[in-house]
Design a protein around this motif. Structure first.
Motif, short mmCIF file in Angstrom:
data_model
loop_
_atom_site.label_atom_id
_atom_site.label_comp_id
_atom_site.label_asym_id
_atom_site.label_seq_id
_atom_site.Cartn_x
_atom_site.Cartn_y
_atom_site.Cartn_z
N VAL A 1 40.49 -34.38 -0.37
CA VAL A 1 39.42 -33.56 0.18
C VAL A 1 38.56 -33.03 -0.97
O VAL A 1 37.33 -33.02 -0.89
CB VAL A 1 39.99 -32.40 1.02
CG1 VAL A 1 38.88 -31.48 1.50
CG2 VAL A 1 40.77 -32.96 2.20
N GLN B 1 36.26 -35.78 -2.17
CA GLN B 1 35.22 -36.05 -1.18
C GLN B 1 34.17 -34.93 -1.18
O GLN B 1 32.98 -35.19 -1.09
CB GLN B 1 35.84 -36.19 0.22
CG GLN B 1 34.85 -36.44 1.34
CD GLN B 1 34.24 -37.84 1.27
OE1 GLN B 1 34.84 -38.77 0.70
NE2 GLN B 1 33.04 -38.00 1.79
N GLU B 2 34.63 -33.71 -1.33
CA GLU B 2 33.73 -32.56 -1.31
C GLU B 2 32.95 -32.42 -2.62
O GLU B 2 32.05 -31.59 -2.73
CB GLU B 2 34.52 -31.26 -1.05
CG GLU B 2 34.82 -31.02 0.41
CD GLU B 2 33.58 -30.63 1.21
OE1 GLU B 2 33.21 -29.45 1.19
OE2 GLU B 2 32.97 -31.53 1.83
N ILE C 1 37.61 -25.92 -3.02
CA ILE C 1 37.12 -26.50 -1.76
C ILE C 1 36.61 -25.40 -0.85
O ILE C 1 35.47 -25.45 -0.38
CB ILE C 1 38.24 -27.28 -1.04
CG1 ILE C 1 38.71 -28.47 -1.88
CG2 ILE C 1 37.78 -27.75 0.34
CD1 ILE C 1 39.96 -29.14 -1.36
N ALA D 1 33.56 -23.11 -2.09
CA ALA D 1 32.37 -23.81 -2.58
C ALA D 1 31.11 -23.04 -2.22
O ALA D 1 31.05 -22.36 -1.20
CB ALA D 1 32.33 -25.22 -2.00
N GLY E 1 34.44 -22.26 4.75
CA GLY E 1 35.10 -23.24 3.89
C GLY E 1 36.42 -23.70 4.46
O GLY E 1 36.72 -24.89 4.50
N LYS F 1 35.96 -26.04 7.37
CA LYS F 1 35.58 -27.39 6.92
C LYS F 1 36.84 -28.13 6.47
O LYS F 1 37.06 -29.30 6.78
CB LYS F 1 34.57 -27.28 5.77
CG LYS F 1 34.05 -28.61 5.28
CD LYS F 1 33.14 -29.25 6.32
CE LYS F 1 32.84 -30.70 5.95
NZ LYS F 1 32.14 -31.42 7.02
N TRP F 2 37.64 -27.39 5.72
CA TRP F 2 38.89 -27.97 5.20
C TRP F 2 39.80 -28.42 6.37
O TRP F 2 40.36 -29.50 6.36
CB TRP F 2 39.59 -26.92 4.33
CG TRP F 2 40.92 -27.34 3.80
CD1 TRP F 2 41.16 -28.08 2.68
CD2 TRP F 2 42.20 -27.01 4.35
NE1 TRP F 2 42.49 -28.25 2.50
CE2 TRP F 2 43.16 -27.60 3.51
CE3 TRP F 2 42.62 -26.28 5.47
CZ2 TRP F 2 44.52 -27.49 3.75
CZ3 TRP F 2 43.97 -26.17 5.69
CH2 TRP F 2 44.92 -26.75 4.85
N TYR G 1 38.75 -31.65 7.74
CA TYR G 1 39.24 -32.75 6.92
C TYR G 1 40.71 -33.05 7.24
O TYR G 1 41.10 -34.20 7.46
CB TYR G 1 39.13 -32.38 5.43
CG TYR G 1 37.80 -32.73 4.81
CD1 TYR G 1 37.47 -34.06 4.59
CD2 TYR G 1 36.91 -31.74 4.42
CE1 TYR G 1 36.26 -34.40 4.01
CE2 TYR G 1 35.69 -32.06 3.84
CZ TYR G 1 35.37 -33.39 3.64
OH TYR G 1 34.19 -33.73 3.07
#
Lengths: 485, 616
Positions: free
Chosen positions: B322, B325-326, B378, B381, B390, B393-394, B397
């Motif tokens: 992750v 990718q981020e 992550i 961010a 955040g 979003k994690w 994923y």
């Protein structure tokens, strides 16, 4: 007179037609009982005494002896001892209630039996005979007039006393049989405006448990149309018009229930139809000057109101246990397996017979599925094994015997014989109607036997005596009885 | 009364009599001639419908070896009214049919309630007993052929599932498919593939004659139907591997799941403790069932798809992917680790290793601090307004990797596991929390829960570099071209395949270069094993030991996850099991018998809740 010294030949004047009808019925019964008693394929002893048909054959022999005795006995004795017999009959049924369980056991919920060792006797079957004799004796008095209230109460008492005791025995079915004497009373001149409402209320109350209002309406329209037509006398003139009214009101009902199904309840449709029909009929009656039609219409409207009212009262006002009590009071049995199991199985048995039937001993439904197959539901075996033709044969025999008894009554000069014959006819009619009616779903289930066919010693012997007394009375010299008094 | 009136009354009475008889005649005529309903009902009254039970479908493994077979057995039935009236030799019947006299008497008493209906006296009558029974004649008694399950290798109790008699609910739900006395799959494969395995019962219609004896087949069998046997099912399981896995897991609590990454086929699914599936068949089923129900180790709990375990360090793979990718992490990024990750006055501990490490080495060495940095980067961010966004979003994923949701495999009792989101923490901490609060997520601890199947699926995703096929247990169904189409569709994780290389290399390094990582014991010469150990702390006892691996590195053939509850370090219990299974699968041989012995004799202590505390 060559017969002065009591040497009347045995069969002199005896009605042979009635005896043949009687014999055919008993034989039919024996055949059916033989068939159903072969339920179990593993038993091969045809002549075992444990078999219903052998027992019934023995009873038939006893009945034959009784019949001979009755024919030998002089007819005046029946007149002479009618009241004593009545007293004995009432005492017999009272005894079953009073005596302890060992002597008078309770079978099928009714304490209506005497037990003699291994076999039991139901005295009510014999009481019916004595009541018939007493009614005949009372009503054949010279100065008796049914139109007098006192006399009416008198005969009513004679009928209602045993009826009450039988109901106390918890054997309502047999008790209600005595109500059929209204048939006799009507013949003897009872005002029809007492008979008709009485029968109507009873019938409607019973039938409202069995049929939908629509079906009852159709039946009522038919009955009233025809009874009206017959009462008016010149019925051929009016019947077409009355039939038209009947048809129209039926069509009107169908139409209203189709097109206004959403707006109107079923009962509202009915009321509209009835009012419309009533208006038609009233106009017709006014124009033709027929007064009676108003009485008919009144009855019709009254019963239209009565059916839903009785229904509503029964459904909403009464408590469940009260309903059960009323139903069992009426002799409408509770259904152990639910959903009309017994009647349904009876109908299946009869329905599976078809036109020609399955043949002697070939029935399956009657043996394995029909309850009380050898007694109350014996008619199922007729239906299944003999088919519709067999049913017509047995129905024909019963109908012919009843009509014959009525005819035998009418041709006698003495009222005693006539009234007695009518009593016998009405008892047979009631038994046949209720018993067969219940097996085909026309009547609520009441436990009363089918005359001559059902298995059962008491009932066979009693019906034999009942019929043979009528035959004996009819065989007497037309002028013998009264002159000898 | 005038003569005229008397005459009228006579006529009326006569017409009433005739009318009554006419009405009755009409009604009888209607019943007998017009309405055919009663004839049909009469037919069903005299016919006896004898069920011809369909044999249930058998199950073979991916190499065609039988896992589940159907064995003939018989139900002893009685029709009360057909019993000979002279009685019968009770003792002889009892000894012939293996039945106690008390039971026979009890069942006959029940049968008497419904004298015409067939009544079950005893099920699971063996073929020998049935032959013995048929040597004598007992009118009214007869046997019906049925099939019961038989398991040649006695493995995979939870995987294969078991059968039970249908209850009222099943019958209602089945909409006429089931009747009393039928069996239905209660769990596992039996339940998932019930409709294929079941087949269709046939019926034989027998007619009674007027004496109630069975005459013959009705209408010469025109309306009889033959039973249609259940479909044979080819499972994706490799029985040798499954048996070996169960052998290695014996005495331990946990689960092993192995998947073929290229197809999503489940090669092994062992939940331990397991049970002998034969125990769930036959007359002892009830007793065995109750025994297992009361076992504190819960052998009927299919841990492979139902347990909720913290994934531990194996989850670091997801974290790294992750991060890449981020864009908050590059493979070259290095973070220091001095015995752990320090924040405020607290510390997330780590085992001693060289420092700082880049991504590859951090994966190989399983550095806790490294992934704490990654996780913080992550969810904190800049592009997110706050840590909550955040985290969500994690979560998105993580879920794309199959965590926190059902994988939609063919196990109907599969569980979701749990991935906590911002809403969860808002609820727990009343909105006041930050990245430190949720830091344990970075190393696969905390509120995270996942099933062994989800972990094995992660191994498959990494092996495939970014996608997976939904894991499934069935390879083929007899008479069908394909299995459900969802098993043929690639499911992508939200991480591009290019980001997988450093992670895979880290996993390879750990297992292939001595001293470079935690999983060197998984080294298989020439097979390029990639692995990741995990040691999950838990509040009730010793750490859980887990290992996630696939091999070979390129063109992987097997992806495996082993989870041993309270097994200690990932490398001590889970790793050798996984390694031995890989060796077995890839080379068909075991070159390290001493490792097998070691695994079997592993010192193993269970916390109190698994001890049999009930004393009687």
């Amino acid at each position: 007179m060559s017969r002065k010294n009591n040497q009347i030949p045995l069969f002199e004047g005896v009605d042979r037609v009635a005896i043949i009808l009687y014999l055919l019925l008993v034989l039919s019964g024996l055949t059916c009982i033989t068939s159903v008693s072969f339920e179990d394929a593993t038993i091969t002893d045809f002549f075992s005494f444990s078999r219903f048909h052998i027992k019934q054959a023995v009873w038939a022999c006893i009945a034959a002896v009784m019949a001979l005795c009755i024919l030998l006995l002089d007819s005046r004795y029946y007149h002479m001892y009618a009241y004593y017999a009545y007293a004995v009959g009432v005492l017999l049924i009272t005894g079953t209630i009073i005596l302890p369980e060992a002597l008078a056991p309770t079978l099928n919920g009714a304490k209506a039996w005497y037990s003699f060792g291994s076999f039991v006797v139901q005295p009510v079957e014999f009481t019916k005979i004595t009541v018939a004799l007493a009614v005949a004796r009372l009503m054949s008095n010279y100065n008796y007039s049914i139109k007098r209230l006192g006399d009416l109460i008198h005969v009513g008492f004679i009928i209602l006393l045993p009826l009450t005791i039988i109901i106390l025995q918890n054997d309502t079915g047999s008790g209600v049989v005595l109500c059929s004497f209204i048939f006799v009373l009507y013949r003897e001149g009872l005002n029809k405006w007492i008979c008709i409402p009485a029968i109507l209320v009873a019938a409607l109350f019973i039938f409202s448990f069995l049929f939908t209002p629509l079906f009852l309406l159709m039946i009522l329209i038919l009955i009233f149309t025809f009874s009206n037509a017959m009462m008016i006398g010149q019925w051929k003139v009016h019947i077409i018009f009355l039939a038209t009214i009947a048809l129209c009101s039926f069509l009107l009902h169908t139409a209203t229930s189709w097109f206004c199904a959403e707006a109107l309840s079923g009962y509202a449709c009915l009321v509209i139809t009835v009012i419309a029909a009533a208006v038609f009929a009233a106009i017709y009656a006014l124009r033709k000057n027929i007064a009676q039609i108003f009485l008919s219409l009144g009855l019709f409207l009254g019963s239209m109101l009565f059916v839903p009212t009785a229904d509503k009262i029964f459904e909403s006002v009464l408590q469940p246990h009260q309903k059960l009590r009323i139903l069992s009071f009426l002799g409408i049995m509770s259904d152990p397996k639910g959903a009309d199991y017994n009647v349904n199985q009876a109908k299946i048995a009869i329905g599976s017979g078809g036109l020609l039937g399955k043949g002697f001993m070939q029935g399956t439904q009657n043996k394995y599925f029909v309850p009380e197959k050898e007694t109350d539901f014996i008619f199922c075996t007729v239906g299944e094994e003999w088919g519709f033709l067999g049913v017509l044969f047995v129905l024909g025999l019963l109908c012919a015997l009843i009509l014959r008894l009525m005819k035998m009554g009418e041709r006698q000069e003495e009222p005693f014989g006539r009234i007695y014959s009518y009593c016998v006819a009405s008892i047979l009619l009631f038994h046949a109607l209720v018993n067969i009616g219940m097996t085909v779903g026309l009547m609520p289930v009441m436990g009363i036997p089918l005359p001559f066919l059902s298995y059962g010693g008491s009932s066979l012997v009693a019906f034999t005596i009942l019929v043979f007394i009528a035959i004996r009375l009819d065989a007497s010299p037309r002028n013998g009885l009264m002159r000898m008094r | 009364m005038s003569n005229n009136d008397a005459h009228t009354r006579q006529v009326i009475l006569r017409s009433i009599v005739i009318g009554i008889f006419l009405i009755i005649a009409c009604k009888v005529g209607y019943i007998q001639i017009i309405d055919t309903k009663y004839k049909r009902m009469a037919a069903s009254n005299v016919l006896r419908y004898e069920v011809q039970y369909a044999p249930r479908g058998e199950v073979v493994d991916r190499n065609g070896e039988f896992i589940v077979q159907s064995k003939e057995c018989y139900d002893l039935m009685v029709v009360w009214r057909d019993i000979s009236k002279q009685g019968f030799d009770t003792m002889r019947l009892c000894s012939a049919a293996d039945i106690t006299k008390e039971k026979l008497v009890r069942e006959l008493k029940n049968a008497r309630m419904t004298p015409r209906a067939p009544h079950l006296i005893k099920n699971y009558v063996s073929q020998e007993a049935k032959l013995r029974f048929e040597e004598h004649s007992f009118p009214g008694f007869y046997t019906i052929k049925r099939t019961v399950r038989q398991y040649p290798r006695k493995i995979g109790g939870n995987l294969l599932g078991n059968l039970g008699e249908v209850n009222d609910n099943d019958i209602k739900r089945g909409g006429g498919e089931y009747k009393m006395g039928d069996y239905i799959g209660r769990s596992g494969l039996e339940r998932a593939y019930e409709k294929y395995l079941r087949g269709k019962d046939g019926v034989k219609i027998l007619e009674r004659d007027a004496h109630g004896a069975i005459k013959a087949s009705y209408m010469d069998g025109m309306f009889d139907t033959l039973p249609i046997p259940g479909k044979k099912i080819t499972s994706t399981i490799d029985v040798r591997l499954q048996a070996f896995a169960e052998e290695l897991m014996a005495g331990k609590i946990g689960a092993v799941v192995a998947i073929e990454p290229a197809t999503g086929e489940i090669l092994v699914m062992a939940s331990s403790p397991t049970f002998d599936p034969d125990d769930m068949v036959g007359s002892d089923r009830g007793n065995n069932y109750m025994r297992m129900l009361n076992d504190p180790k819960k052998p009927m709990f299919n841990r492979a798809v139902q347990a909720k375990y913290p994934p531990g360090s194996t989850f670091k793979l997801v974290q790294g992917l992750v991060g890449l990718q981020e864009g908050v992490l590059t493979p070259a990024n290095a973070y220091p680790c001095h015995g752990g990750y320090h924040y405020g006055s607290k510390k997330m501990g780590c085992h001693p290793h060289a420092s700082p490490l880049d991504l590859r080495n951090a994966v190989a060495q399983s550095c806790n601090a490294y992934f704490c940095y990654v996780f913080r980067d992550i969810i904190e961010a800049r592009k997110f307004t706050d840590v909550k966004e955040g985290l969500d979003k994690w979560v998105e994923y993580v879920k794309s990797f199959g965590y926190g949701r059902k994988l939609d495999s063919d196990f109907l009792d599969e569980q979701k596991g749990y991935v906590p989101d911002a809403a969860f923490y808002n609820r727990v901490y009343r909105g006041s929390w930050n990245s430190y609060t949720v830091l344990s997520l970075s190393i696969g601890q905390g509120e995270l829960g996942c099933t062994p199947l989800q972990m094995a699926n992660l191994a498959a995703i990494v092996a495939n570099r970014g996608y997976y096929y939904i894991p499934h247990i069935v390879k083929a169904i007899e008479g069908q071209d394909s299995i459900d189409r969802r098993f043929y569709e690639k499911q992508y994780a939200m991480v591009d395949s290019k980001h997988f290389e450093p992670i895979v290399e880290g996993m390879w390094k750990g297992a292939n270069i001595p001293g470079a990582g935690t999983s060197y014991r998984a080294y298989l010469p020439g097979w390029d094993v990639c692995g990741k150990t995990g040691t999950a702390q838990n509040p009730i006892g010793r750490d859980h030991s887990t290992f996630l691996s696939f091999a070979p590195k390129d063109n992987p053939k097997i992806a495996i996850s082993v989870y041993v509850e309270h097994g200690g370090f990932g490398a001590s219990a889970a790793l050798p099991i996984a390694s031995l299974l890989e060796e077995m699968y890839l080379t068909d041989t075991i070159t390290r018998p001493q490792l097998v012995e070691q695994v079997k004799n592993l010192p193993y202590y269970l916390p109190a809740r698994y001890q049999n505390v009930k004393k009687k």
